[in-house]
Design an enzyme around this catalytic site. Structure first.
Site, mmCIF file in Angstrom:
data_model
loop_
_atom_site.group_PDB
_atom_site.id
_atom_site.type_symbol
_atom_site.label_atom_id
_atom_site.label_comp_id
_atom_site.label_asym_id
_atom_site.label_seq_id
_atom_site.Cartn_x
_atom_site.Cartn_y
_atom_site.Cartn_z
ATOM 1 N N HIS A 68 33.194 -34.548 -7.871
ATOM 2 C CA HIS A 68 33.667 -35.254 -9.245
ATOM 3 C C HIS A 68 34.954 -35.034 -9.219
ATOM 4 C CE1 HIS A 68 33.284 -31.756 -11.729
ATOM 5 N NE2 HIS A 68 31.996 -31.590 -11.071
ATOM 6 N N GLU A 127 23.997 -31.838 -11.187
ATOM 7 C CA GLU A 127 24.427 -30.165 -10.991
ATOM 8 C C GLU A 127 23.387 -29.431 -11.017
ATOM 9 O OE1 GLU A 127 26.120 -28.040 -9.831
ATOM 10 O OE2 GLU A 127 28.190 -28.304 -11.096
#
Length: 223
Positions: free
Chosen positions: A11, A93
């Site tokens: 990201h 994550e």
């Protein structure tokens, strides 16, 4: 038919990347991209377009908001008829455990680096080994998707730095030590696995490496 490439994208720059205090007030999943992060994601989309041309893509997107926003910017480089996507929670994550202040983050990082980044489990969270197990389960889905008729010519994961390294560890059967010597990725860094003539994949992106790891507990198998 296996895709021509498996492409891993971290990201863009998030609120947490520029201000660790954000983790004390905003849930990890809700951290958004900064304006710089949006620009990075837009540029990553252009790079990805240069890699795949007019070939089709199937995106697996971590459900966290920073990865969703990264995908939204990346997708602008393509005709929407060229791509499909699905949110995939297993590539999220590593869980650090709820809200945490800067002091708690610093203590966790110090303890993790001393203990071993693969095995250390966060309080109320996960170890990297837990994420590795998630990757193993996800890969079963990935291989089943590859067998579907007319599956996309490229598979893209929009995810997180640690998750990408653990994906590579699982895919290429790295040892724990090999994983721990692999450095984190930059925001919107793109990692490419290319399919060869024998239907295997090779890593065509050079990874950054640590010269050493913080802890000294290493014991290779010796036969």
């Amino acid at each position: 038919m296996k895709p021509n490439r498996i492409i891993l994208v971290r990201h863009g720059e998030s609120q947490g990347n520029v201000d660790a205090n954000a983790y004390a007030n905003i849930p990890d999943y809700a951290l958004e991209l900064t304006e710089k992060g949006k620009a990075q994601a837009s540029e990553a989309g252009k790079k990805l377009k240069n890699i795949v041309g007019n070939e089709s893509l199937f995106f697996y997107v971590s459900p966290m908001w920073r990865t969703r926003s990264t995908f939204e910017q990346v997708a602008k480089a393509f005709d929407l008829s060229q791509l499909q996507y699905i949110e995939e929670p297993r590539i999220r994550e590593q869980e650090w455990g709820n809200l945490r202040n800067l002091s708690q983050i610093e203590d966790t990082v110090t303890n993790r680096d001393a203990y071993g980044t693969f095995y250390y489990r966060m309080d109320n969270g996960e170890s990297a080994a837990d994420v590795f197990d998630r990757m193993s389960d996800f890969m079963g889905t990935l291989h089943r998707d590859f067998e579907k008729p007319h599956f996309a010519q490229n598979t893209v994961l929009v995810t997180h730095s640690l998750t990408i390294r653990l994906f590579l560890m699982r895919w290429f059967k790295w040892t724990v030590e090999e994983y721990e010597h692999t450095a984190g990725l930059s925001n919107c860094e793109i990692i490419v696995l290319e399919k060869t003539e024998n239907d295997k994949y090779i890593l065509t992106t050079e990874l950054k490496k640590y010269d050493s790891v913080y802890h000294n507990f290493q014991r290779p198998i010796q036969l």
